[in-house]
Motif scaffolding. Structure first.
Motif, PDB file in Angstrom:
ATOM      1  N   PRO A 185      17.564  28.523  63.639  1.00  0.00           N
ATOM      2  CA  PRO A 185      18.301  29.679  63.132  1.00  0.00           C
ATOM      3  C   PRO A 185      19.193  30.248  64.233  1.00  0.00           C
ATOM      4  O   PRO A 185      18.884  30.099  65.416  1.00  0.00           O
ATOM      5  CB  PRO A 185      17.209  30.684  62.774  1.00  0.00           C
ATOM      6  CG  PRO A 185      15.925  29.960  62.855  1.00  0.00           C
ATOM      7  CD  PRO A 185      16.129  28.763  63.720  1.00  0.00           C
ATOM      8  N   ARG A 186      20.295  30.886  63.824  1.00  0.00           N
ATOM      9  CA  ARG A 186      21.155  31.586  64.769  1.00  0.00           C
ATOM     10  C   ARG A 186      20.286  32.613  65.516  1.00  0.00           C
ATOM     11  O   ARG A 186      19.533  33.350  64.894  1.00  0.00           O
ATOM     12  CB  ARG A 186      22.230  32.320  63.955  1.00  0.00           C
ATOM     13  CG  ARG A 186      23.430  32.701  64.721  1.00  0.00           C
ATOM     14  CD  ARG A 186      24.299  33.607  63.877  1.00  0.00           C
ATOM     15  NE  ARG A 186      24.884  34.585  64.752  1.00  0.00           N
ATOM     16  CZ  ARG A 186      25.939  34.330  65.527  1.00  0.00           C
ATOM     17  NH1 ARG A 186      26.532  33.169  65.476  1.00  0.00           N
ATOM     18  NH2 ARG A 186      26.418  35.255  66.352  1.00  0.00           N
ATOM     19  N   GLY A 187      20.345  32.601  66.822  1.00  0.00           N
ATOM     20  CA  GLY A 187      19.502  33.531  67.585  1.00  0.00           C
ATOM     21  C   GLY A 187      18.150  32.943  67.933  1.00  0.00           C
ATOM     22  O   GLY A 187      17.399  33.542  68.670  1.00  0.00           O
ATOM     23  N   GLY A 188      17.855  31.782  67.370  1.00  0.00           N
ATOM     24  CA  GLY A 188      16.622  31.098  67.753  1.00  0.00           C
ATOM     25  C   GLY A 188      15.434  31.425  66.879  1.00  0.00           C
ATOM     26  O   GLY A 188      15.541  32.123  65.865  1.00  0.00           O
ATOM     27  N   GLY A 242      25.901  39.151  69.996  1.00  0.00           N
ATOM     28  CA  GLY A 242      24.931  38.074  70.174  1.00  0.00           C
ATOM     29  C   GLY A 242      23.609  38.537  70.750  1.00  0.00           C
ATOM     30  O   GLY A 242      22.672  37.750  70.876  1.00  0.00           O
ATOM     31  N   VAL A 292      19.949  40.197  70.852  1.00  0.00           N
ATOM     32  CA  VAL A 292      18.873  40.381  69.872  1.00  0.00           C
ATOM     33  C   VAL A 292      18.601  41.883  69.742  1.00  0.00           C
ATOM     34  O   VAL A 292      18.397  42.574  70.736  1.00  0.00           O
ATOM     35  CB  VAL A 292      17.591  39.647  70.305  1.00  0.00           C
ATOM     36  CG1 VAL A 292      16.450  39.909  69.320  1.00  0.00           C
ATOM     37  CG2 VAL A 292      17.850  38.149  70.418  1.00  0.00           C
ATOM     38  N   THR A 319      12.073  35.281  63.746  1.00  0.00           N
ATOM     39  CA  THR A 319      13.477  34.927  63.934  1.00  0.00           C
ATOM     40  C   THR A 319      14.213  36.178  64.398  1.00  0.00           C
ATOM     41  O   THR A 319      13.711  37.288  64.258  1.00  0.00           O
ATOM     42  CB  THR A 319      14.118  34.379  62.638  1.00  0.00           C
ATOM     43  OG1 THR A 319      13.846  35.301  61.583  1.00  0.00           O
ATOM     44  CG2 THR A 319      13.564  33.017  62.273  1.00  0.00           C
ATOM     45  N   ALA A 320      15.407  35.989  64.952  1.00  0.00           N
ATOM     46  CA  ALA A 320      16.115  37.089  65.603  1.00  0.00           C
ATOM     47  C   ALA A 320      17.186  37.688  64.704  1.00  0.00           C
ATOM     48  O   ALA A 320      17.811  36.986  63.910  1.00  0.00           O
ATOM     49  CB  ALA A 320      16.745  36.592  66.893  1.00  0.00           C
ATOM     50  N   GLU A 371      20.707  39.518  65.373  1.00  0.00           N
ATOM     51  CA  GLU A 371      21.631  39.699  66.490  1.00  0.00           C
ATOM     52  C   GLU A 371      22.733  40.689  66.134  1.00  0.00           C
ATOM     53  O   GLU A 371      23.103  40.811  64.971  1.00  0.00           O
ATOM     54  CB  GLU A 371      22.290  38.364  66.844  1.00  0.00           C
ATOM     55  CG  GLU A 371      21.334  37.334  67.384  1.00  0.00           C
ATOM     56  CD  GLU A 371      22.057  36.056  67.774  1.00  0.00           C
ATOM     57  OE1 GLU A 371      21.750  35.531  68.843  1.00  0.00           O
ATOM     58  OE2 GLU A 371      22.934  35.599  67.028  1.00  0.00           O
TER      59      GLU A 371
END
Lengths: 325, 130
Positions: free
Chosen positions: A160-163, B82, B84, B95-96, B98
């Motif tokens: 996923p975007r952002g990990g 970008g 978090v 999951t993050a 952003e």
């Protein structure tokens, strides 16, 4: 591909280690924290036996020479990618030229860096671990040093975007952060120790001495006397075994321990808590919590169920992303 | 005379920005009033539209990583594109969320621990000036 920019202490390549070579004198070796290894690999969709980098001492700096998905797991050591903080137990994609830095340890002892697909080193006797004493496996059977380059078996993985990350498991006992609870089975010679020694084993918090590494931990504390003097022939010793040499304080045999030993065994840390033991560092204490065989098996099943749950959610997240793409 | 509480003033200025007010007078009886005015920047600073961060997925809204001492961000804090700002938890997996731009967090729109769906509004960000 990655390049080691700086490394301190014996940074090695480790996987789950050797299984089935005890009779040939090859210790299990492998990652000290097998839970961190499993989660690092799960975050990247790697096979559970993929090899990663084990870091016993920070700082460590690695440069990504190509775009590459990676994960950090184990000790929380203020990891940054090009100065940007990474959450613990986290996977993300690095761009070529970016630098991964592991800094001051805030929790734990052994940190892990996993790469997409696992690290590409030859498999020796079915494992990619580094056997330091034997001088084989991993990268030329030795610790990593500045300038070493490593390839991974794959470069990409859908993230996923952002990990993506996982939650670390909570400690067994709360309150004092510097006393770590681990569950212990009484071992072969337990009954031959004095009642006072057996009481001390369970009652005391045992400081981990500076003489502790992948081979084993030496504990500080009072000697644990036996009721009768005895000598034994050498016999098989598994990681987690708590031995008491010559009525002194106990030592714990760990990943790189010899396959045989002759000291009396008062207990054995259960397989499910070896990762907790690995993450105890010098200055902290171990508190032994007694369990029986059924309790040890249940704890292992619970740990495996946790890894399976993490893997299932990570894989379904990855599948959903792949469908959307 | 007690020391002026500038924190309360900051909060009032915050509300003015959010509400789009240029001037605010607060009075408490005769001779006790204060008037705040935002600098006249042709309306640009005041009218700069806030950007809403929408949830990139589903999960439990988590402002602080369980092992971290502090939340990722708080109201009034600067964030970079970008960065978090929160996590979404599904069981033990995170999951993050952003920030899409450089700016300042103006409002947290979801409750810690709330179940969040795809594209639910999570934060209001005041984008940094050009």
């Amino acid at each position: 591909m990655i390049t080691v920019l700086s490394a301190h202490g014996p940074v090695t390549i480790q996987d789950r280690g050797w299984i089935g070579y005890y009779r040939d004198g090859v210790s299990r070796s492998g990652a000290m924290d097998r839970l961190a290894l499993a989660l690092g690999n799960a975050l990247l969709g790697n096979a559970p036996d993929a090899a990663c980098i084990e870091v016993p001492l920070t700082p460590l700096r690695l440069r990504f020479d190509t775009d590459l998905a990676f994960a950090i797991a184990g000790a929380d050591c203020g990891a940054t990618l090009d100065g940007k903080a990474l959450s613990p137990y986290w996977a993300t994609t690095a761009r070529a030229g970016q630098v991964l830095s592991l800094g001051k340890v805030r929790w734990g002892s052994f940190a892990y860096v996993a790469l997409a697909g696992g690290i590409d080193v030859p498999s020796v006797l079915g494992a990619r671990s580094t056997h330091l004493r034997g001088g084989f496996g991993g990268l030329e059977g030795r610790p990593l040093r500045t300038g070493d380059t490593l390839r991974s078996l794959r470069s990409e993985t859908v993230l996923p975007r952002g990990g993506i990350g996982t939650l670390p498991l909570p400690p067994l006992r709360s309150g004092d952060d510097d006393t770590i609870g681990v569950r212990v089975l009484p071992a072969g010679e337990y009954e031959l120790f004095t009642a006072a020694a057996r009481t001390m084993l369970w009652q005391l918090a045992w400081p981990v001495s500076r003489q502790s590494n992948r081979t084993g931990y030496r504990l500080d504390g009072p000697p644990l006397p036996m009721s009768t003097r005895m000598e034994m022939r050498s016999h098989g010793v598994v990681p987690g075994t708590i031995q008491v040499p010559g009525g002194g304080p106990p030592i714990i045999q760990l990943a790189d321990a010899a396959t045989m030993g002759g000291y009396p065994k008062i207990g054995a840390i259960i397989e499910a808590d070896l990762w907790r033991t690995a993450q105890v560092r010098y200055g902290q204490k171990l508190k032994f919590i007694e369990v029986d065989y059924a309790g040890a098996v249940a704890a292992l099943n619970e740990l495996e169920a946790y890894i399976a749950e993490c893997t299932a959610v990570i894989d379904s997240t990855r599948r959903a992303l792949a469908r959307a793409a | 005379m007690s020391k002026p509480d500038t924190e309360q003033l900051d909060r009032l200025i915050e509300w003015m920005r959010e509400g789009g007010f240029q001037r605010l007078t607060y009075s408490k009886g005769k001779g006790k009033s204060i008037t705040l005015a935002l600098p006249d920047t042709g309306g640009a600073a005041v009218a700069r539209p806030l950007r809403t961060i929408l949830s990139p997925g589903m999960g439990i809204f988590t402002l602080r990583h369980p092992v971290a001492a502090a939340p990722y961000v708080g109201v009034g804090q600067k964030v970079a594109a970008g960065e978090v700002v929160a996590l979404l938890a599904v069981g033990p997996v995170l999951t993050a969320v952003e920030s899409p731009c450089d700016g300042v967090v103006r409002r947290v729109l979801a409750e810690e621990g709330a179940v969040i769906g795809y594209e639910d509004p999570l934060f209001e960000i005041e984008p940094a000036g050009v």
